[in-house]
Design an enzyme around this catalytic site. Structure first.
Site, PDB file in Angstrom:
ATOM      1  CE  LYS A 122       4.698  -5.454 -53.245  1.00  0.00           C
ATOM      2  NZ  LYS A 122       4.823  -4.365 -52.249  1.00  0.00           N
ATOM      3  CG  ASP A 162       3.694  -2.100 -54.791  1.00  0.00           C
ATOM      4  OD1 ASP A 162       4.170  -1.807 -53.690  1.00  0.00           O
ATOM      5  OD2 ASP A 162       4.387  -2.057 -55.844  1.00  0.00           O
TER       6      ASP A 162
HETATM    7  P1  NDP Z   1       1.477   4.300 -57.969  1.00  0.00           P
HETATM    8  O1  NDP Z   1       1.132   3.357 -59.033  1.00  0.00           O
HETATM    9  O2  NDP Z   1       0.406   5.056 -57.276  1.00  0.00           O
HETATM   10  O3  NDP Z   1       2.534   5.371 -58.486  1.00  0.00           O
HETATM   11  C1  NDP Z   1       3.762   4.970 -59.016  1.00  0.00           C
HETATM   12  C2  NDP Z   1       4.519   6.190 -59.492  1.00  0.00           C
HETATM   13  O4  NDP Z   1       5.840   5.826 -59.829  1.00  0.00           O
HETATM   14  C3  NDP Z   1       3.903   6.794 -60.746  1.00  0.00           C
HETATM   15  O5  NDP Z   1       4.178   8.175 -60.748  1.00  0.00           O
HETATM   16  C4  NDP Z   1       4.675   6.071 -61.855  1.00  0.00           C
HETATM   17  O6  NDP Z   1       4.704   6.775 -63.076  1.00  0.00           O
HETATM   18  C5  NDP Z   1       6.055   5.985 -61.246  1.00  0.00           C
HETATM   19  N1  NDP Z   1       6.743   4.798 -61.770  1.00  0.00           N
HETATM   20  C6  NDP Z   1       6.366   3.510 -61.622  1.00  0.00           C
HETATM   21  N2  NDP Z   1       7.208   2.689 -62.250  1.00  0.00           N
HETATM   22  C7  NDP Z   1       8.137   3.475 -62.802  1.00  0.00           C
HETATM   23  C8  NDP Z   1       9.262   3.207 -63.588  1.00  0.00           C
HETATM   24  N3  NDP Z   1       9.607   1.949 -63.918  1.00  0.00           N
HETATM   25  N4  NDP Z   1      10.017   4.269 -63.969  1.00  0.00           N
HETATM   26  C9  NDP Z   1       9.660   5.554 -63.635  1.00  0.00           C
HETATM   27  N5  NDP Z   1       8.589   5.859 -62.896  1.00  0.00           N
HETATM   28  C10 NDP Z   1       7.844   4.835 -62.496  1.00  0.00           C
HETATM   29  O7  NDP Z   1       2.328   3.452 -56.913  1.00  0.00           O
HETATM   30  P2  NDP Z   1       2.674   3.773 -55.388  1.00  0.00           P
HETATM   31  O8  NDP Z   1       2.784   5.236 -55.169  1.00  0.00           O
HETATM   32  O9  NDP Z   1       1.759   2.987 -54.551  1.00  0.00           O
HETATM   33  O10 NDP Z   1       4.116   3.098 -55.258  1.00  0.00           O
HETATM   34  C11 NDP Z   1       5.335   3.829 -55.418  1.00  0.00           C
HETATM   35  C12 NDP Z   1       6.457   3.087 -54.718  1.00  0.00           C
HETATM   36  O11 NDP Z   1       6.148   2.971 -53.319  1.00  0.00           O
HETATM   37  C13 NDP Z   1       6.713   1.658 -55.196  1.00  0.00           C
HETATM   38  O12 NDP Z   1       8.090   1.393 -55.084  1.00  0.00           O
HETATM   39  C14 NDP Z   1       5.967   0.809 -54.172  1.00  0.00           C
HETATM   40  O13 NDP Z   1       6.496  -0.488 -54.079  1.00  0.00           O
HETATM   41  C15 NDP Z   1       6.244   1.612 -52.915  1.00  0.00           C
HETATM   42  N6  NDP Z   1       5.336   1.388 -51.790  1.00  0.00           N
HETATM   43  C16 NDP Z   1       3.988   1.538 -51.929  1.00  0.00           C
HETATM   44  C17 NDP Z   1       3.152   1.363 -50.837  1.00  0.00           C
HETATM   45  C18 NDP Z   1       1.691   1.596 -50.905  1.00  0.00           C
HETATM   46  O14 NDP Z   1       1.043   1.508 -49.856  1.00  0.00           O
HETATM   47  N7  NDP Z   1       1.111   1.914 -52.049  1.00  0.00           N
HETATM   48  C19 NDP Z   1       3.697   0.934 -49.539  1.00  0.00           C
HETATM   49  C20 NDP Z   1       5.133   0.882 -49.479  1.00  0.00           C
HETATM   50  C21 NDP Z   1       5.904   1.077 -50.586  1.00  0.00           C
HETATM   51  P3  NDP Z   1       3.631   6.426 -64.212  1.00  0.00           P
HETATM   52  O15 NDP Z   1       2.359   7.072 -63.745  1.00  0.00           O
HETATM   53  O16 NDP Z   1       4.181   7.008 -65.457  1.00  0.00           O
HETATM   54  O17 NDP Z   1       3.542   4.939 -64.263  1.00  0.00           O
HETATM   55  O1  2IT Z   2       5.299  -2.333 -50.204  1.00  0.00           O
HETATM   56  C1  2IT Z   2       4.372  -2.268 -49.381  1.00  0.00           C
HETATM   57  O2  2IT Z   2       4.572  -2.271 -48.161  1.00  0.00           O
HETATM   58  C2  2IT Z   2       2.994  -2.155 -49.901  1.00  0.00           C
HETATM   59  N1  2IT Z   2       2.815  -2.092 -51.105  1.00  0.00           N
HETATM   60  C3  2IT Z   2       1.834  -2.155 -48.946  1.00  0.00           C
HETATM   61  C4  2IT Z   2       1.514  -3.561 -48.501  1.00  0.00           C
HETATM   62  C5  2IT Z   2       0.254  -3.703 -47.679  1.00  0.00           C
HETATM   63  O3  2IT Z   2      -0.065  -4.867 -47.416  1.00  0.00           O
HETATM   64  O4  2IT Z   2      -0.374  -2.725 -47.316  1.00  0.00           O
END
Ligand code: NDP
Ligand code: 2IT
Length: 449
Positions: A122, A162
């Site tokens: 990561k 992420d």
């Molecule tokens: P995005 O950046 O697309 O969206 C993140 C969302 O979470 C936004 O709505 C953001 O609000 C909110 N957020 C982020 N940090 C905080 C915080 N500290 N407090 C409150 N709200 C917060 O990210 P993703 O949707 O990709 O990721 C969301 C979660 O999913 C994370 O935990 C990530 O690790 C996990 N994840 C993502 C994957 C992927 O493929 N993208 C895969 C597996 C897990 P704001 O817009 O105000 O910042």
């Molecule tokens: O937390 C996760 O699994 C991700 N942000 C996606 C990682 C990836 O390599 O697609």
């Protein structure tokens, strides 16, 4: 186990999230160590909790007013026993080494569960993309890659997105890698479709989280049809979780961002979701605007004086935390149970604090930890790598079918491991044990390296 935990705490006392992730895994894998005395003699716990490599670097960049800024870049290459390091990059001001280490550690077990050959890593930066112009984000990404490129490659380490890293950032990062290496390869996943991306990768994490929920419900003879669901976040994972819940007949009543949350009792339909996607992905606005656009929607700003998040205090059947780590505290956990929620499928990584997790397990909720429930994202990243290697692209149905198959397999693996170790129905123990055994056995096969 206590000895390992105290060594880890003493070495890096400030890395709280990493300690939390390690505690949770170690607690559940002790029966595996008891069954395999060789694991102790081979110090597998000490080996699996120490990253193979930690990179930390300066990222200087210039804003639109010619002012220079410096951020810190990270890549933690945690474990490569079963494949090249694989995992996302997070750009958020809260990023520090402890957070990246916790995410890399979780990724090792998650990737192990996907059935594909991927190690865990990561990375990211404390850079905040909010309010920055495209030019500023591009210059930051280029500077970040000007260091990272020496450490990654399609058979070495394959980053992805992420929090704060989506298609725009992956594009800028890929462009700089290609220029520096003079090589067009699948070195990043989450690429756009017309230059090596995979269909369904944007949808994969959210869809997978819902497929996993549907699998858990099926064990009880239930479906998502007619279920009221709480979703947090409004980014990539929250959006596609909402889309799939709605498609399967459920109703999503909440979404949030770091400023507050909306409650839409009528439910978020596909038209409203399209509004959210335009708002968040194109205009990069705040979720509060949803409540100004649709009638009878309540917007509640974040109130840091509260001891709980009111988003989790509504009557519902299912909850999908899709924002960030530790967003469900103990009180939120109590509220969820009190309000009738009996299924929690974690789209985010480690969104529930340990006391909440213990409560969910004790009350025998259908509770899927992030490393199982949100593995669909990295799984389709693995499928993107496979397509890049073959230099061809599979159609949507093919990738979605494979994603569904993988989520079903992960669900089955977690249940089987739980049954085998006398903790049937405990998906936390099941996911940790199954993920752990595969990686540890690979490490032992490969000798002391
Ligand atoms: P995005 O950046 O697309 O969206 C993140 C969302 O979470 C936004 O709505 C953001 O609000 C909110 N957020 C982020 N940090 C905080 C915080 N500290 N407090 C409150 N709200 C917060 O990210 P993703 O949707 O990709 O990721 C969301 C979660 O999913 C994370 O935990 C990530 O690790 C996990 N994840 C993502 C994957 C992927 O493929 N993208 C895969 C597996 C897990 P704001 O817009 O105000 O910042
Ligand atoms: O937390 C996760 O699994 C991700 N942000 C996606 C990682 C990836 O390599 O697609």
């Amino acid at each position: 186990m206590d000895k390992i935990i105290s060594v880890i705490r003493n070495k890096d006392p400030e890395q709280r999230e990493f300690h939390q992730a390690v505690d949770e895994v170690l607690e559940t894998v002790m029966p595996v160590l008891d069954k395999n005395p060789e694991y102790r003699q081979q110090a597998v716990l000490a080996r699996i909790t120490e990253p193979e490599r930690v990179l930390m670097f300066r990222v200087p960049w210039m804003d639109d007013d010619a002012q220079v800024h410096v951020n810190r870049g990270f890549r933690v290459e945690m474990n490569s026993a079963i494949g090249p390091y694989k995992g996302g990059l997070r750009f958020h001001p809260s990023v520090n080494l402890g957070i990246i280490k916790f995410l890399a550690f979780e990724q090792v077990f998650k990737n192990s569960l996907t059935t594909l050959s991927m190690g865990g890593g990561k990375g990211g930066s404390d850079f905040d993309p909010k309010g920055k112009s495209d030019g500023e984000v591009m210059r930051f990404c280029q500077s970040f890659m000007a260091e990272l490129f020496r450490h990654i490659g399609p058979n070495t380490d394959v980053p992805a997105g992420d929090i704060g890293v989506g298609a725009r950032e992956i594009g800028y990062l890929f462009g700089m890698y290609k220029k520096l290496r003079n090589e067009f390869t699948g070195v990043l996943t989450g690429k756009s479709l017309n230059w090596g991306g995979s269909l369904i990768r944007p949808e994969a994490t959210g869809y997978g989280t819902v497929y996993f929920a549907a699998e858990m419900l099926a064990v009880k003879g239930e479906t998502l049809e007619g279920k009221t669901c709480l979703v947090s976040g409004s980014g990539n994972v929250a959006q596609y979780t909402t889309e799939k819940v709605v498609e399967l007949g459920g109703k999503v009543v909440t979404l949030s961002d770091s400023s507050g949350y909306i409650y839409d009792e009528e439910g978020i339909d596909s038209e409203k979701l399209a509004f959210v996607q335009e708002l968040k992905n194109i205009r990069r606005g705040r979720i509060a605007e949803y409540a100004e656009t649709y009638p009878d929607v309540v917007y509640t700003p974040v109130d840091s004086t509260l001891d709980h998040n009111p988003l989790w205090d509504h009557k519902a059947d299912c909850a999908f935390p899709c924002a960030t780590q530790n967003e469900i505290n103990e009180k939120d956990g109590e509220n969820l149970i009190k309000n009738g929620v009996h299924l929690i499928s974690e789209g985010a990584n480690m969104p529930s604090v340990p006391a909440a997790v213990d409560m969910f397990v004790e009350h025998e909720l259908l509770y899927a930890p992030g490393k199982a429930a949100n593995a669909g994202g990295v799984a389709v990243s693995g499928l993107e790598m496979a397509q890049n290697s073959m230099r061809l692209s599979w159609p949507r149905e093919e990738v979605d079918g494979r994603l569904k198959g993988i989520m079903k397999a992960i669900h089955r693996t977690c249940r089987d491991a739980g049954d085998q170790y006398g903790v049937s129905g405990n998906y936390v123990a099941g996911a940790n044990i199954a993920g752990f055994v595969k990686v540890v056995n690979a490490m032992l096969d490969q000798g002391l390296v």
